[in-house]
Design a protein around this motif. Structure first.
Motif, PDB file in Angstrom:
ATOM      1  N   ASP A 143       0.853  -1.172   0.000  1.00  0.00           N
ATOM      2  CA  ASP A 143       0.000   0.000   0.000  1.00  0.00           C
ATOM      3  C   ASP A 143       0.901   1.238   0.000  1.00  0.00           C
ATOM      4  N   ILE A 144       0.947   1.932  -1.122  1.00  0.00           N
ATOM      5  CA  ILE A 144       1.799   3.120  -1.241  1.00  0.00           C
ATOM      6  C   ILE A 144       0.969   4.395  -1.213  1.00  0.00           C
ATOM      7  N   LYS A 145      -0.280   4.287  -0.721  1.00  0.00           N
ATOM      8  CA  LYS A 145      -1.168   5.453  -0.667  1.00  0.00           C
ATOM      9  C   LYS A 145      -0.538   6.565   0.173  1.00  0.00           C
ATOM     10  N   GLY A 146       0.082   6.209   1.297  1.00  0.00           N
ATOM     11  CA  GLY A 146       0.713   7.212   2.158  1.00  0.00           C
ATOM     12  C   GLY A 146       1.831   7.958   1.435  1.00  0.00           C
ATOM     13  N   VAL A 147       2.598   7.250   0.634  1.00  0.00           N
ATOM     14  CA  VAL A 147       3.689   7.886  -0.124  1.00  0.00           C
ATOM     15  C   VAL A 147       3.110   8.863  -1.147  1.00  0.00           C
ATOM     16  N   VAL A 148       2.062   8.464  -1.828  1.00  0.00           N
ATOM     17  CA  VAL A 148       1.426   9.323  -2.829  1.00  0.00           C
ATOM     18  C   VAL A 148       0.845  10.562  -2.167  1.00  0.00           C
ATOM     19  N   ASP A 149       0.178  10.390  -1.010  1.00  0.00           N
ATOM     20  CA  ASP A 149      -0.373  11.544  -0.286  1.00  0.00           C
ATOM     21  C   ASP A 149       0.726  12.500   0.151  1.00  0.00           C
ATOM     22  N   ASN A 150       1.858  11.960   0.602  1.00  0.00           N
ATOM     23  CA  ASN A 150       2.996  12.787   1.023  1.00  0.00           C
ATOM     24  C   ASN A 150       3.544  13.590  -0.152  1.00  0.00           C
ATOM     25  N   ILE A 151       3.630  12.974  -1.316  1.00  0.00           N
ATOM     26  CA  ILE A 151       4.115  13.674  -2.509  1.00  0.00           C
ATOM     27  C   ILE A 151       3.156  14.809  -2.867  1.00  0.00           C
ATOM     28  N   LYS A 152       1.863  14.534  -2.819  1.00  0.00           N
ATOM     29  CA  LYS A 152       0.864  15.561  -3.148  1.00  0.00           C
ATOM     30  C   LYS A 152       0.989  16.761  -2.218  1.00  0.00           C
ATOM     31  N   ILE A 153       1.155  16.492  -0.918  1.00  0.00           N
ATOM     32  CA  ILE A 153       1.272  17.584   0.061  1.00  0.00           C
ATOM     33  C   ILE A 153       2.525  18.404  -0.204  1.00  0.00           C
ATOM     34  N   ASN A 154       3.644  17.743  -0.483  1.00  0.00           N
ATOM     35  CA  ASN A 154       4.915  18.457  -0.697  1.00  0.00           C
ATOM     36  C   ASN A 154       4.983  19.170  -2.045  1.00  0.00           C
ATOM     37  N   MET A 155       4.138  18.819  -2.995  1.00  0.00           N
ATOM     38  CA  MET A 155       4.172  19.439  -4.322  1.00  0.00           C
ATOM     39  C   MET A 155       3.132  20.553  -4.483  1.00  0.00           C
ATOM     40  N   GLU A 156       2.239  20.658  -3.521  1.00  0.00           N
ATOM     41  CA  GLU A 156       1.149  21.613  -3.643  1.00  0.00           C
ATOM     42  C   GLU A 156       1.662  23.052  -3.725  1.00  0.00           C
ATOM     43  N   GLY A 157       1.202  23.761  -4.740  1.00  0.00           N
ATOM     44  CA  GLY A 157       1.540  25.174  -4.906  1.00  0.00           C
ATOM     45  C   GLY A 157       2.879  25.441  -5.563  1.00  0.00           C
ATOM     46  N   LEU A 158       3.583  24.428  -6.017  1.00  0.00           N
ATOM     47  CA  LEU A 158       4.886  24.628  -6.646  1.00  0.00           C
ATOM     48  C   LEU A 158       4.736  24.705  -8.163  1.00  0.00           C
ATOM     49  N   THR A 159       5.659  25.414  -8.802  1.00  0.00           N
ATOM     50  CA  THR A 159       5.684  25.417 -10.259  1.00  0.00           C
ATOM     51  C   THR A 159       6.228  24.071 -10.723  1.00  0.00           C
ATOM     52  N   PHE A 160       6.159  23.838 -12.032  1.00  0.00           N
ATOM     53  CA  PHE A 160       6.646  22.565 -12.571  1.00  0.00           C
ATOM     54  C   PHE A 160       8.114  22.360 -12.240  1.00  0.00           C
ATOM     55  N   GLU A 161       8.925  23.399 -12.442  1.00  0.00           N
ATOM     56  CA  GLU A 161      10.364  23.285 -12.189  1.00  0.00           C
ATOM     57  C   GLU A 161      10.652  23.034 -10.717  1.00  0.00           C
ATOM     58  N   GLU A 162       9.946  23.759  -9.831  1.00  0.00           N
ATOM     59  CA  GLU A 162      10.147  23.569  -8.403  1.00  0.00           C
ATOM     60  C   GLU A 162       9.699  22.169  -7.974  1.00  0.00           C
ATOM     61  N   GLY A 163       8.596  21.725  -8.545  1.00  0.00           N
ATOM     62  CA  GLY A 163       8.088  20.397  -8.237  1.00  0.00           C
ATOM     63  C   GLY A 163       9.066  19.308  -8.658  1.00  0.00           C
ATOM     64  N   LEU A 164       9.674  19.506  -9.829  1.00  0.00           N
ATOM     65  CA  LEU A 164      10.652  18.541 -10.323  1.00  0.00           C
ATOM     66  C   LEU A 164      11.864  18.477  -9.405  1.00  0.00           C
ATOM     67  N   ILE A 165      12.338  19.645  -8.975  1.00  0.00           N
ATOM     68  CA  ILE A 165      13.491  19.682  -8.067  1.00  0.00           C
ATOM     69  C   ILE A 165      13.128  19.017  -6.739  1.00  0.00           C
TER      70      ILE A 165
END
Length: 165
Positions: free
Chosen positions: A107-129
């Motif tokens: 179950d990798i749902k927690g990992v996916v949720d963590n990624i979503k939280i950390n990527m929220e509000g970032l531009t594409f370049e910032e999200g990639l970094i």
């Protein structure tokens, strides 16, 4: 021994081999060859008897078929070896259907949720970094050594796939 212990393959096999050895020492090569052909037939008959709906019987069956084929080839019966080889191929095709599949689900749902939280509000370049900072990339040599080590420690685990959800 051969006639009375038909179900005990180890005893029968040893009896046939001893008989063959004795016949060769007595310089009765023709009778030794016939004895080897009888052993080959015994292997194939025994293999058919243990080829059931369990994987151990099927794998043992393959082994005895291979022994029988080798004896047929080594003792001048290539046509019987060819027929046995065709049956061996059929058996090998049936083995995957006999195997009982089992799987491990992660179950990798927690990992996916963590990624979503950390990527929220970032531009594409910032999200990639940020994404590249979140994951550790292993060196090819480290991955190779880890896989080889896991295979040596747990060889059966590598025969079955892993599925992530």
């Amino acid at each position: 021994m051969i006639a009375y212990d038909n179900d005990n393959i180890a005893k029968v096999e040893q009896a046939y081999m001893l008989k063959t050895e004795c016949l060769f020492k007595l310089k009765k090569k023709e009778e030794a060859t016939k004895n080897n052909l009888l052993l080959a037939k015994y292997y194939l008959d025994f293999a058919e008897g243990i080829f059931q709906n369990d994987i151990q019987g099927a794998l043992r069956c393959v082994n005895y078929y291979q022994k029988g084929i080798k004896l047929y080839r080594d003792n001048g019966e290539p046509q019987k070896a060819e027929i046995a080889h065709k049956r061996l191929v059929e058996i090998q095709k049936e083995i995957p259907q006999i195997m009982v599949p089992f799987s491990i689900e992660l179950d990798i749902k927690g990992v996916v949720d963590n990624i979503k939280i950390n990527m929220e509000g970032l531009t594409f370049e910032e999200g990639l970094i940020r994404l590249t900072q979140m994951f550790v990339f292993e060196k090819q040599e480290d991955i190779k050594n880890r896989v080889i080590g896991e295979f040596k420690d747990h060889p059966l685990a590598h025969m079955f796939g892993k599925r992530c959800t």
